[in-house]
Design an enzyme around this catalytic site. Structure first.
Site, PDB file in Angstrom:
ATOM      1  N   ARG A 208       0.843  -1.185   0.000  1.00 19.08           N
ATOM      2  CA  ARG A 208       0.000   0.000   0.000  1.00 19.08           C
ATOM      3  C   ARG A 208       0.881   1.238   0.000  1.00 19.08           C
ATOM      4  O   ARG A 208       1.974   1.267   0.596  1.00 19.08           O
ATOM      5  CB  ARG A 208      -0.882  -0.021   1.244  1.00 19.08           C
ATOM      6  CG  ARG A 208      -1.922   1.091   1.340  1.00 19.08           C
ATOM      7  CD  ARG A 208      -2.949   0.987   0.267  1.00 19.08           C
ATOM      8  NE  ARG A 208      -4.174   1.735   0.612  1.00 19.08           N
ATOM      9  CZ  ARG A 208      -4.977   2.262  -0.281  1.00 19.08           C
ATOM     10  NH1 ARG A 208      -4.716   2.149  -1.571  1.00 19.08           N
ATOM     11  NH2 ARG A 208      -6.079   2.885   0.092  1.00 19.08           N
TER      12      ARG A 208
ATOM     13  N   THR B 175      -9.875   0.080  -9.604  1.00 16.24           N
ATOM     14  CA  THR B 175      -8.805  -0.772  -9.107  1.00 16.24           C
ATOM     15  C   THR B 175      -8.769  -1.951 -10.069  1.00 16.24           C
ATOM     16  O   THR B 175      -9.612  -2.043 -10.958  1.00 16.24           O
ATOM     17  CB  THR B 175      -9.141  -1.190  -7.664  1.00 16.24           C
ATOM     18  OG1 THR B 175      -9.252  -0.011  -6.865  1.00 16.24           O
ATOM     19  CG2 THR B 175      -8.110  -2.105  -7.047  1.00 16.24           C
TER      20      THR B 175
ATOM     21  N   THR C 276      -3.989  -0.721  -7.305  1.00 14.59           N
ATOM     22  CA  THR C 276      -4.817   0.404  -7.732  1.00 14.59           C
ATOM     23  C   THR C 276      -4.015   1.693  -7.853  1.00 14.59           C
ATOM     24  O   THR C 276      -2.928   1.834  -7.286  1.00 14.59           O
ATOM     25  CB  THR C 276      -5.968   0.622  -6.725  1.00 14.59           C
ATOM     26  OG1 THR C 276      -6.837   1.657  -7.195  1.00 14.59           O
ATOM     27  CG2 THR C 276      -5.433   1.004  -5.360  1.00 14.59           C
TER      28      THR C 276
ATOM     29  N   SER D 186     -10.066  -0.906   0.931  1.00 13.48           N
ATOM     30  CA  SER D 186     -11.087  -1.955   0.877  1.00 13.48           C
ATOM     31  C   SER D 186     -10.660  -3.131   0.007  1.00 13.48           C
ATOM     32  O   SER D 186     -11.429  -4.087  -0.149  1.00 13.48           O
ATOM     33  CB  SER D 186     -12.400  -1.380   0.327  1.00 13.48           C
ATOM     34  OG  SER D 186     -12.934  -0.425   1.214  1.00 13.48           O
TER      35      SER D 186
ATOM     36  N   GLY E 144     -13.385  -1.898  -7.204  1.00 10.28           N
ATOM     37  CA  GLY E 144     -14.685  -1.345  -6.873  1.00 10.28           C
ATOM     38  C   GLY E 144     -14.740  -0.461  -5.649  1.00 10.28           C
ATOM     39  O   GLY E 144     -15.811  -0.245  -5.095  1.00 10.28           O
TER      40      GLY E 144
END
Length: 558
Positions: free
Chosen positions: A94, A367, A385, A439, A459
């Site tokens: 991330r 994403t 993403t 998410s 999404g």
């Protein structure tokens, strides 16, 4: 005889108008992604003796060329890996907040400014993709790193044919890209949109990928590429420095695990909220007989929406970067917590969500996800993403790749929680070096110690519920992989307090019953693009389901 000559490649392209429910079948291995070209590259890696990690790395780099909407080296994501022997590990790549970031950085004159939060150079987080892919390969890869990056270099240097889907996406992106000369130069023909059938070459990107192929992660986080990123940041008041890049580290984390009707769920831990929320929802649903109620019935949708509501409220209150926040993961994923939540669900009436009540208390949807299973039954679920469509829309001049706008996934302002879905709780406020809450929910499901299913989707906040529904579709409603991804979907995220459903997905009578129970319902175009693989252990056959919602997607099987 060469083993590769004995393998037949089957290409199954998902076209939105297809009505078939037949998945792609494979006995040796399969790659499912949102790009036929990228899936084909991953499958070739399997044919050349690579494993699931090798194929996922090659596919991800290819997507950075062929799927600029979300495929990237300028963003970040998560990878869940499970070996055939049962070893499971997750890789967290991330993005992180630059050193200059702070909790009130999205305020202008004391007021929250959405433009600061989501647009321009300030919205860019320190990218993690290259570091994460390299770390996973270093731990488990078989083929040389350079071999895995080279197909993407060739695609970028020599070009590839623009599909109808890509042409449409690039045309829609042009208004955002017009203020960034490097973006316009790379993704248009002197300001005019590419058409289907055109050749798209990205030579600057090819040079960046070449540095990565030769030097590994260092080829991105130091040297020429890092200098080009810093130069662009300095020119436009961005925050990322070469020190931010050099100090970035992908992390190995222990997966979150749960069980559902005898199946084991292996998913991504925080800073992804996906795994915790998914297991929490499945735990709640385990106490209801949704199979008897039937797929798409008002009773089933009501119960699932109530489980979603409660998990998303917990998400807002407790989840964030575990390196900065103490998260009660064990409690949230426990059967006892689910039992307590289940007692608050009325079978005949919707609950009410409140921005001030956590009694059970806007990510972008662009994403991309890929799923891989190899011949040994090693499995990878990888979601990554750029945040918005094409991220920030900023191409780094001379480097040829798009930057993310992931700082928009931090909470907007301390204490600012609204009924429209803005969250202001402490765990996800921006802090130097912190990873923003996500998410993304790459997930692997096993049964009796053997691989059963690989799933994931893009999404935004809908990702968790899309993955939930693919699992329930397969386990409870006995759908095959293709049926599971094509089935209509719905979404509830606590705030705003409504069920959103795919247009024409459910009957008017079902929607009327939901309204009678107190639910607000509204339609949307489509939800997610799930990429699912299911293993039929009796036949030792893989089923691959590529979502019809992605016109350029493909499952490629050996």
């Amino acid at each position: 005889m060469n083993r590769a000559l004995l393998i037949i490649a089957v290409v199954f392209v998902c076209i939105t108008v297809r009505a078939t429910s037949t998945p792609t079948y494979a006995s040796k291995g399969v790659v499912v992604s949102q790009s036929e070209i990228a899936s084909g590259i991953g499958a070739q890696v399997l044919r050349d003796g690579g494993n699931a990690i090798d194929a996922s790395v090659a596919t991800a780099f290819a997507l950075a060329v062929t799927h600029p909407t979300a495929g990237n080296i300028g963003g970040g994501g998560f990878l869940v890996y499970r070996s055939a022997a049962g070893e499971a590990m997750t890789y967290d790549f991330r993005e992180t907040a630059p050193a200059k970031a702070h909790a009130e950085m999205f305020l202008r004159n004391g007021n929250y400014d959405p433009a600061l939060h989501h647009e321009g150079h300030v919205s860019v987080g320190v990218p993690g993709t290259v570091a994460g892919l390299h770390l996973a390969w270093r731990d488990h890869g078989k083929l040389p790193w350079k071999r895995l990056v080279e197909p993407a270099i060739t695609l970028a240097r020599d070009g590839f044919i623009v599909s109808h889907g890509l042409a449409r996406d690039l045309e829609r992106a042009l208004p955002r890209m017009k203020k960034y000369p490097a973006s316009l130069a790379q993704f248009s023909k002197k300001g005019k949109p590419f058409a289907a059938g055109d050749l798209l070459k990205q030579r600057d990107l090819a040079r960046t990928l070449t540095r990565i192929a030769k030097q590994g992660a260092v080829g991105f986080y130091e040297g020429e590429t890092a200098a080009l990123i810093e130069k662009e940041m300095l020119a436009h008041d961005g925050l990322i420095t070469r020190n931010d890049l050099k100090n970035y580290r992908a992390k190995k984390r222990t997966p979150v695990r749960g069980s559902y009707r005898g199946y084991e769920i292996i998913s991504m831990p925080p800073p992804s909220s996906g795994g915790v929320a998914l297991i929490e929802m499945l735990n709640v649903l385990e106490g209801f007989n949704v199979r008897t109620n039937g797929f798409g019935s008002a009773v089933t949708i009501h119960l699932m929406a109530e489980a979603m509501r409660r998990a998303f409220a917990d998400r807002a209150q407790f989840l964030g970067d575990p390196d900065f926040t103490t998260i009660p993961i064990e409690r949230l994923t426990s059967k006892q917590h689910a039992d307590e939540l289940r007692k608050t669900i009325r079978p005949d009436r919707a609950s009410n969500s409140s921005s001030t009540n956590f009694a059970w208390p806007h990510e972008s949807d662009q994403t991309t996800h890929l799923s891989v299973v190899d011949e040994e039954r090693d499995a990878v679920a990888l979601t990554y993403t750029l945040e918005y469509v094409h991220g920030s829309a900023i191409v780094v001049p001379g480097a040829g790749f798009l930057l993310n706008n992931e700082m928009g996934d931090f909470n907007a302002k301390p204490g600012l929680t609204t009924t429209n879905g803005l969250i202001g709780t402490t765990p996800n406020l921006a802090v130097q070096g912190k990873r923003m809450l996500s998410s993304m929910s790459p997930t692997i499901v096993t049964r009796d110690g053997k691989l059963f299913m690989v799933t994931g989707s893009p999404g935004g906040r809908t990702i968790i519920n899309t993955v939930l529904q693919t699992i329930v579709n397969v386990i409870d409603f006995e759908m095959n992989a293709r049926e599971a991804v094509d089935a209509p979907r719905f979404h509830h995220q606590w705030l705003p307090d409504e069920i959103r459903y795919e247009r024409n997905g459910f009957s008017p009578n079902t929607l009327a019953i939901l309204r009678q129970r107190g639910h607000r319902v509204s339609s949307m175009g489509s939800q997610g693009v799930a990429e699912v693989i299911v293993l039929d252990s009796k036949r030792n056959m893989l089923e691959a389901g590529c979502d019809r919602r992605a016109p350029d997607g493909a499952a490629v099987a050996e």
